[in-house]
Structures are given as C-alpha cells and as structure tokens.
Design an enzyme around this catalytic site. Structure first.
Site, PDB file in Angstrom:
ATOM      1  N   ASP A  29       0.829  -1.207   0.000  1.00 32.82           N
ATOM      2  CA  ASP A  29       0.000   0.000   0.000  1.00 32.82           C
ATOM      3  C   ASP A  29       0.868   1.263   0.000  1.00 32.82           C
ATOM      4  O   ASP A  29       1.960   1.263   0.550  1.00 32.82           O
ATOM      5  CB  ASP A  29      -0.891  -0.030   1.248  1.00 32.82           C
ATOM      6  CG  ASP A  29      -2.123   0.825   1.068  1.00 32.82           C
ATOM      7  OD1 ASP A  29      -2.353   1.321  -0.054  1.00 32.82           O
ATOM      8  OD2 ASP A  29      -2.848   1.006   2.046  1.00 32.82           O
ATOM      9  N   ASN A  77     -10.522  -2.914  -6.528  1.00 25.14           N
ATOM     10  CA  ASN A  77      -9.686  -1.943  -7.270  1.00 25.14           C
ATOM     11  C   ASN A  77     -10.248  -1.556  -8.645  1.00 25.14           C
ATOM     12  O   ASN A  77      -9.816  -0.574  -9.241  1.00 25.14           O
ATOM     13  CB  ASN A  77      -8.252  -2.452  -7.442  1.00 25.14           C
ATOM     14  CG  ASN A  77      -7.428  -2.384  -6.173  1.00 25.14           C
ATOM     15  OD1 ASN A  77      -6.469  -3.129  -5.989  1.00 25.14           O
ATOM     16  ND2 ASN A  77      -7.772  -1.479  -5.267  1.00 25.14           N
TER      17      ASN A  77
HETATM   18  C1  FPP Z   1      -1.546   0.088  -3.659  1.00 24.25           C
HETATM   19  O1  FPP Z   1      -1.141   1.443  -3.598  1.00 24.25           O
HETATM   20  C2  FPP Z   1      -0.955  -0.597  -4.805  1.00 24.25           C
HETATM   21  C3  FPP Z   1      -1.639  -1.205  -5.838  1.00 24.25           C
HETATM   22  C4  FPP Z   1      -3.106  -1.260  -5.887  1.00 24.25           C
HETATM   23  C5  FPP Z   1      -0.958  -1.823  -6.987  1.00 24.25           C
HETATM   24  C6  FPP Z   1       0.249  -2.605  -6.638  1.00 24.25           C
HETATM   25  C7  FPP Z   1       0.805  -3.219  -7.840  1.00 24.25           C
HETATM   26  C8  FPP Z   1       2.126  -3.292  -8.133  1.00 24.25           C
HETATM   27  C9  FPP Z   1       3.176  -2.740  -7.257  1.00 24.25           C
HETATM   28  C10 FPP Z   1       2.550  -3.963  -9.403  1.00 24.25           C
HETATM   29  C11 FPP Z   1       2.878  -5.425  -9.179  1.00 24.25           C
HETATM   30  C12 FPP Z   1       3.176  -6.062 -10.497  1.00 24.25           C
HETATM   31  C13 FPP Z   1       3.274  -7.396 -10.731  1.00 24.25           C
HETATM   32  C14 FPP Z   1       3.410  -7.922 -12.100  1.00 24.25           C
HETATM   33  C15 FPP Z   1       3.198  -8.397  -9.683  1.00 24.25           C
HETATM   34  P1  FPP Z   1      -2.259   2.566  -3.678  1.00 24.25           P
HETATM   35  O2  FPP Z   1      -2.431   2.946  -5.106  1.00 24.25           O
HETATM   36  O3  FPP Z   1      -3.515   2.072  -3.021  1.00 24.25           O
HETATM   37  O4  FPP Z   1      -1.605   3.708  -2.867  1.00 24.25           O
HETATM   38  P2  FPP Z   1      -2.390   4.811  -1.998  1.00 24.25           P
HETATM   39  O5  FPP Z   1      -3.051   4.077  -0.880  1.00 24.25           O
HETATM   40  O6  FPP Z   1      -1.295   5.715  -1.548  1.00 24.25           O
HETATM   41  O7  FPP Z   1      -3.365   5.485  -2.922  1.00 24.25           O
END
Ligand code: FPP
Length: 251
Positions: A29, A77
């Site tokens: 996160d 999501n």
């Molecule tokens: C959460 O941060 C993150 C995600 C929803 C996406 C995570 C995905 C990756 C790191 C890519 C992984 C790739 C592979 C191929 C395995 P957020 O966007 O919710 O952050 P925030 O809470 O600050 O808004």
C-alpha cells in the site's frame, strides 16, 4: 540472451535462519501517496512499486524464505479511475513479459490467484504462459493476487464443495479444514507466517482471509515504494521477537 546472475543478498547475521517465516505475504500500500508527495502521477508510484517487489522477491529467495505472496489488485480496485486500472493491467502484462527470463534464471515459480477470467485476454495469455513455464521451478513460490477477493475465494470454495455433495461425491461430515483449503485458489501453498502491510493502515482488506488465520501481522508507516531491505530486515526481526502460540499456552 540469458540475464546476468546477480550477486545474492547476504542474510543479516542477527536474523536466526531457523526462525525465518517460510511464507511472507505483503499488502503493497501507498504507491499513490508516494507519487503524490513528489508531485508525480499515481502511476509512477506503481512503477516504483514493481521495483520494490522485484527486490523483495530476490531477497526472500536469497535469505531462504520459500514463498512470497503479493496483493497486486483487489476485486475492489476496479473502482479506481479507468486510466489507472488500464495502466495497472498493462503494467502487469509488461512486467510479466519482461521478467519471465529472469524468473527462470532465478528459479522462481510464479502463480496468479484470483478471478483471472475477468482480466484482459492478453494479460490472461501472459499469465498462463508464465505459470506454465515456471511451474517446475523450486527456488521460491511467488504468488500474485490479482482481481483477488478473500470472501469471493471462500464463497467459490463453498460452491465447489456443495456441488460435490449434490453429486453424491462428498458427505457433509467429510468437509474438513484440510479439504476446504484444497478448494481455495492457494491450494497446495502453505499459509503465510507473516503479513506485512505498508503505509500504516491496520486492516487486511479482504486479503487471504482464510490463510492468514495465524499469521503475525506487521504494519509499517513506510510507503510501499520506500520499503527496502532495511525495512524488511526490521520486519523479520520483529517477527522473530514474537511468540507464536497458535491459540495454545506456552508453559
Ligand atoms: C496500492 O497502492 C498498490 C496497488 C493497488 C498496486 C500494486 C501493484 C504493483 C506494485 C505492481 C505489481 C506487479 C506485478 C506484475 C506483480 P495505492 O495505489 O492504493 O496507494 P495509496 O493508498 O497511496 O493510494
């Protein structure tokens, strides 16, 4: 071209190799916040998040942790802005394509769990190929939860068992915890010993609801793109300081 072998990460001496978690799960996160703090678009945070994940996978393998599971995309999501969802789907696809050779070289077995049929067809094809190609690798089991929801996983398992009962192949009394877990997406994978969540939130957000029953939970304020080796080391030290009782009393 075969990727160059990388120098393995050395396990810090203060970590007890006999008390390492065998399976680590991560809720990655804080990508969006990381980008926002730098005045960048959110997608830049996801890009950096991939680098963090790649490093963590390699460190786990080098330090003797047999399994890593990452929450990449939840069933909730899809509610994000369309451009961000599209970006993530394309990112997963690209990373898979680019990293497949590396995963083979590093003996990684990759597996995707979740409702994969709802993903773009081109991503599904890439996932199928990566899972088939790496299925015999034994260096580390890397599981990516994509379009994953813990409740949905449990409901689907119930449906499958109900179906077996209806067909007369199974008696309700024969439904055990063991048999139930065999119906989950994660069948055959041991339960996580440690769940790490970055960016401070104290919840499990529909992630591995069944499998995390006895996992130790470690939450750090650090945002996912900043979660580095030092942070991981700290999480493992905290884990090793915990007393795992599994509901029993230590005398
Ligand atoms: C959460 O941060 C993150 C995600 C929803 C996406 C995570 C995905 C990756 C790191 C890519 C992984 C790739 C592979 C191929 C395995 P957020 O966007 O919710 O952050 P925030 O809470 O600050 O808004």
């Amino acid at each position: 071209m075969t990727p160059k072998p990388l120098v393995p990460h050395v396990r810090p001496a203060d970590l007890n190799p006999d008390r390492l978690p065998q399976h680590v799960a991560v809720i990655m996160d804080g990508n969006g916040r990381w980008a926002k703090r730098r005045g960048l678009p959110r997608i830049m945070g996801h890009r950096r998040g991939v680098d963090t994940l790649k490093t963590l996978l390699r460190v786990c393998r080098d330090w003797g942790i047999g399994a890593l599971t990452a929450y990449a995309f939840s069933t909730e999501n899809w509610g994000r802005p369309l451009e961000e969802v599209d970006f993530l789907m394309t990112l997963f696809e690209r990373v898979l394509r680019q990293e497949l050779m590396e995963m083979m070289a590093e003996n990684v077995r990759i597996r995707f769990v979740g409702n994969l049929t709802a993903l773009p067809a081109s991503l599904q094809a890439e996932i199928d190929q990566a899972m088939a190609k790496t299925k015999d690798n034994q260096g580390i089991e890397f599981t990516v939860a994509t379009n994953y929801g813990g409740r949905q996983e449990i409901v689907e398992a119930c449906r499958r068992l109900a179906d077996q009962v209806q067909r007369g192949d199974l008696q309700p009394d024969d439904i055990s915890e063991e048999r139930f877990s065999q119906q989950l997406y994660t069948a055959g994978l041991r339960d996580p010993d440690l769940l790490i969540r970055t960016s401070g939130e104290m919840r499990i957000s529909n992630f591995l609801l069944w499998q995390l029953a006895y996992a130790e939970i470690y939450v750090t304020e650090t945002l996912w793109p900043d979660f580095d080796l030092t942070e991981f080391h700290q999480a493992l030290m905290a884990y090793q300081g915990r007393e795992r009782r599994f509901g029993k009393v230590n005398v």
